[in-house]
Design a protein around this motif. Sequence first.
Motif, PDB file in Angstrom:
ATOM      1  N   ARG A 148       0.821  -1.212   0.000  1.00 15.30           N
ATOM      2  CA  ARG A 148       0.000   0.000   0.000  1.00 15.30           C
ATOM      3  C   ARG A 148       0.858   1.266   0.000  1.00 15.30           C
ATOM      4  NH1 ARG A 148      -3.162  -3.339   3.528  1.00 15.30           N
ATOM      5  NH2 ARG A 148      -2.560  -2.270   5.444  1.00 15.30           N
ATOM      6  N   GLY A 149       2.131   1.122  -0.340  1.00 15.98           N
ATOM      7  CA  GLY A 149       3.005   2.281  -0.466  1.00 15.98           C
ATOM      8  C   GLY A 149       4.148   2.323   0.512  1.00 15.98           C
ATOM      9  N   GLY A 150       4.109   1.487   1.534  1.00 20.22           N
ATOM     10  CA  GLY A 150       5.212   1.462   2.505  1.00 20.22           C
ATOM     11  C   GLY A 150       5.443   2.819   3.139  1.00 20.22           C
ATOM     12  N   TRP A 151       6.701   3.179   3.281  1.00 12.65           N
ATOM     13  CA  TRP A 151       7.036   4.456   3.922  1.00 12.65           C
ATOM     14  C   TRP A 151       6.800   5.656   3.007  1.00 12.65           C
ATOM     15  CZ3 TRP A 151       6.959   4.518   8.868  1.00 12.65           C
ATOM     16  CH2 TRP A 151       7.341   3.389   9.603  1.00 12.65           C
ATOM     17  N   LEU A 152       6.366   5.418   1.773  1.00 18.55           N
ATOM     18  CA  LEU A 152       5.924   6.527   0.921  1.00 18.55           C
ATOM     19  C   LEU A 152       4.481   6.916   1.233  1.00 18.55           C
ATOM     20  CD1 LEU A 152       7.437   5.419  -2.502  1.00 18.55           C
ATOM     21  CD2 LEU A 152       8.415   6.968  -0.793  1.00 18.55           C
ATOM     22  N   ASN A 153       3.790   6.049   1.940  1.00 15.94           N
ATOM     23  CA  ASN A 153       2.402   6.279   2.314  1.00 15.94           C
ATOM     24  C   ASN A 153       2.359   6.841   3.734  1.00 15.94           C
ATOM     25  OD1 ASN A 153      -0.314   6.153   2.995  1.00 15.94           O
ATOM     26  ND2 ASN A 153      -0.598   4.035   2.322  1.00 15.94           N
ATOM     27  N   ALA A 212      10.143   9.100   2.217  1.00 11.85           N
ATOM     28  CA  ALA A 212      10.185   7.967   3.141  1.00 11.85           C
ATOM     29  C   ALA A 212      10.807   8.376   4.468  1.00 11.85           C
ATOM     30  CB  ALA A 212      10.965   6.808   2.521  1.00 11.85           C
ATOM     31  N   MET A 213      11.892   9.145   4.420  1.00 10.65           N
ATOM     32  CA  MET A 213      12.511   9.621   5.661  1.00 10.65           C
ATOM     33  C   MET A 213      11.519  10.444   6.471  1.00 10.65           C
ATOM     34  SD  MET A 213      15.086   9.966   7.772  1.00 10.65           S
ATOM     35  CE  MET A 213      16.800   9.951   7.190  1.00 10.65           C
ATOM     36  N   HIS A 214      10.771  11.314   5.806  1.00  4.05           N
ATOM     37  CA  HIS A 214       9.825  12.143   6.539  1.00  4.05           C
ATOM     38  C   HIS A 214       8.782  11.290   7.247  1.00  4.05           C
ATOM     39  CE1 HIS A 214       7.592  15.668   7.686  1.00  4.05           C
ATOM     40  NE2 HIS A 214       6.493  15.160   7.144  1.00  4.05           N
ATOM     41  N   HIS A 215       8.281  10.277   6.590  1.00  3.46           N
ATOM     42  CA  HIS A 215       7.266   9.438   7.218  1.00  3.46           C
ATOM     43  C   HIS A 215       7.859   8.549   8.306  1.00  3.46           C
ATOM     44  CE1 HIS A 215       4.598   9.958   3.410  1.00  3.46           C
ATOM     45  NE2 HIS A 215       4.415  10.936   4.280  1.00  3.46           N
ATOM     46  N   LEU A 216       9.101   8.096   8.137  1.00  3.38           N
ATOM     47  CA  LEU A 216       9.773   7.365   9.210  1.00  3.38           C
ATOM     48  C   LEU A 216       9.894   8.234  10.460  1.00  3.38           C
ATOM     49  CD1 LEU A 216      12.446   5.702   6.963  1.00  3.38           C
ATOM     50  CD2 LEU A 216      11.175   4.400   8.667  1.00  3.38           C
ATOM     51  N   LEU A 217      10.364   9.465  10.272  1.00  3.33           N
ATOM     52  CA  LEU A 217      10.526  10.363  11.415  1.00  3.33           C
ATOM     53  C   LEU A 217       9.177  10.754  12.010  1.00  3.33           C
ATOM     54  CD1 LEU A 217      13.415  12.688  10.133  1.00  3.33           C
ATOM     55  CD2 LEU A 217      13.575  10.696  11.647  1.00  3.33           C
ATOM     56  N   PRO A 291      10.386  16.751   0.550  1.00  3.71           N
ATOM     57  CA  PRO A 291       9.186  15.962   0.826  1.00  3.71           C
ATOM     58  C   PRO A 291       7.972  16.845   1.078  1.00  3.71           C
ATOM     59  CG  PRO A 291      10.491  16.147   2.818  1.00  3.71           C
ATOM     60  CD  PRO A 291      11.286  16.823   1.721  1.00  3.71           C
ATOM     61  N   LEU A 292       6.811  16.245   0.998  1.00  5.63           N
ATOM     62  CA  LEU A 292       5.581  16.922   1.401  1.00  5.63           C
ATOM     63  C   LEU A 292       5.517  16.905   2.927  1.00  5.63           C
ATOM     64  CD1 LEU A 292       2.789  18.170   0.798  1.00  5.63           C
ATOM     65  CD2 LEU A 292       1.879  15.824   0.770  1.00  5.63           C
ATOM     66  N   VAL A 293       5.504  18.079   3.528  1.00  2.63           N
ATOM     67  CA  VAL A 293       5.454  18.235   4.980  1.00  2.63           C
ATOM     68  C   VAL A 293       4.177  18.992   5.333  1.00  2.63           C
ATOM     69  CG1 VAL A 293       6.606  19.174   7.019  1.00  2.63           C
ATOM     70  CG2 VAL A 293       7.976  18.257   5.114  1.00  2.63           C
ATOM     71  N   LEU A 294       3.321  18.401   6.136  1.00  3.89           N
ATOM     72  CA  LEU A 294       2.076  19.054   6.521  1.00  3.89           C
ATOM     73  C   LEU A 294       2.257  19.863   7.801  1.00  3.89           C
ATOM     74  CD1 LEU A 294      -0.558  16.243   5.825  1.00  3.89           C
ATOM     75  CD2 LEU A 294       0.436  17.932   4.251  1.00  3.89           C
ATOM     76  N   ASP A 295       1.368  20.806   8.006  1.00  7.18           N
ATOM     77  CA  ASP A 295       1.418  21.640   9.211  1.00  7.18           C
ATOM     78  C   ASP A 295       1.407  20.756  10.453  1.00  7.18           C
ATOM     79  OD1 ASP A 295       1.409  23.900   7.665  1.00  7.18           O
ATOM     80  OD2 ASP A 295      -0.710  24.372   7.980  1.00  7.18           O
ATOM     81  N   GLY A 296       2.312  21.060  11.361  1.00  5.34           N
ATOM     82  CA  GLY A 296       2.385  20.327  12.614  1.00  5.34           C
ATOM     83  C   GLY A 296       3.314  19.127  12.590  1.00  5.34           C
ATOM     84  N   ASP A 297       3.727  18.681  11.387  1.00  2.00           N
ATOM     85  CA  ASP A 297       4.589  17.497  11.309  1.00  2.00           C
ATOM     86  C   ASP A 297       5.891  17.679  12.080  1.00  2.00           C
ATOM     87  OD1 ASP A 297       2.716  16.314   9.692  1.00  2.00           O
ATOM     88  OD2 ASP A 297       4.016  16.121   7.927  1.00  2.00           O
ATOM     89  N   MET A 298       6.534  18.816  11.901  1.00  2.77           N
ATOM     90  CA  MET A 298       7.858  18.990  12.497  1.00  2.77           C
ATOM     91  C   MET A 298       7.773  19.078  14.019  1.00  2.77           C
ATOM     92  SD  MET A 298       9.365  18.638   9.711  1.00  2.77           S
ATOM     93  CE  MET A 298      11.046  18.663  10.324  1.00  2.77           C
ATOM     94  N   ASP A 299       6.671  19.592  14.538  1.00  2.00           N
ATOM     95  CA  ASP A 299       6.492  19.606  15.997  1.00  2.00           C
ATOM     96  C   ASP A 299       6.369  18.187  16.543  1.00  2.00           C
ATOM     97  OD1 ASP A 299       6.567  22.372  16.171  1.00  2.00           O
ATOM     98  OD2 ASP A 299       4.399  22.584  15.903  1.00  2.00           O
TER      99      ASP A 299
END
Length: 462
Positions: A148-153, A212-217, A291-299
């Motif tokens: 279903r996309g792995g860490w790209l999902n 993938a890194m963004h979703h892992l983190l 990467p696509l980063v949504l609001d609040g992700d980095m917090d």
Amino acid sequence: MSSTSPAPASLADLVSPPADSAMRRSDFVFGCGTSSYQIEGAVHDDGRLESIWDRFSKTPGKVLRGETGDVACDHYHRLEEDLDIIQRLGVDAYRFSIAWPRVMDEAGRPNARGIDFYKRLLDGLGQRGIRAFVTLYHWDLPQHLEDRGGWLNRETAWRFADYADLMSRQLAGHGDVAAWTTHNEPWCAAYLGYGDGHHAPGLKSTRWAAQAMHHLLLGHGLALPALRANAPQAQHGIVVNMAPGYADSDTAADRDAAYLFETFQNRWALDPLLKGEYPAALWRYWKGSEPLVLDGDMDIIRRPIDYLGINFYSRAVLRSTGPDTVDWVRRDGVERTTMDWEVYPQGMQDLFEALKAEYANLPPIYVTENGMSSADEVQAGTVDDVQRQSYIKRHFAACSRAMHNGVDVRGYFIWSLMDNFEWAFGYERRFGLVHVDFETQKRTLKRSALAYADFLRERAAG
């Protein structure tokens, strides 16, 4: 050691840190480590699902000699024997990972038979007085999530948080879990898995690697609240692989090449975790891969951690080949391992001290992996792995120097407990303190293991 080197005063002297090292404190944690897919085998037992490494290793051309982790060290069936070996080493702690496909079904429900294995593992460690450092993700993603996309999902980050919640609840009360680790080496999972295709799932795109890194983190950050709620007595953190970069010459271009390498290798993970942002220089190196980063992700990603695990093996020497481009330099006449990695212990000290200078909020450090591969053979019932003994001693000394200079290092785990499945290199590269005959599954403690055990006994005796 050469044939003319003086004999050590004791076996412990082959590996032990300097006499005045802070590593000799009674509260310093010494250990060794493994990961699930590399040692467990039993890939079809007790309801375990397929992982991306099961699929990848059976794909022609992906793993040396077509080898797989189907049997590996057969640790799943030899648990008590291996626990006794860990006890014989005398380590304070054992670092291992849980196989995500072994403990949940496709609907996210617990698989009691798989979970029971880890309960027995933790109980066995506890009965032997050994603390556990538990890693949730060491690269064996369930294949149904990859489908279903792995860490790209983005959804995988939320499924990881569910998994972390389940395991920290299910394993509560078993053994002495000193620390929970969300991910082991997200750099490898993201770049080797989705960037250059060397690891599972074998995809090749820098843009995919960045996503993938963004979703892992993100998964790491999402998991922390449940881990803290379910295991308040434990430490909670993440493990990253890091390497210092050195300029091939003292030109501005080569110094920038070294900076770009360290941004790619180190800051790509650490800046989001400790600063809440991706390093701008990464997008000079990887143009158009943000990467696509949504609001609040980095917090979420920068939620506080109790410790940072660092896996250190070698260094890189870099030269510039043009604006924002980097070339790795392979130097001749230097000591190397069978992984073809340069042996450079000073790099550990340099790295740790640079991190202390760069990150004001650097958490306490554990060396969660350090070790080397060599062509070890059993001769007359023994394995005298001379290079590994020297490697350990020199890296203990480098860590000791960094600690003397103010770096807060709390523990040191040698990689690995035993020879195992070394990912794309199959069973050819041997990292273990314990030799494994993969035909018979016979375990033989190498001389480095005996020396490590002697040092730990001497330390315990005061």
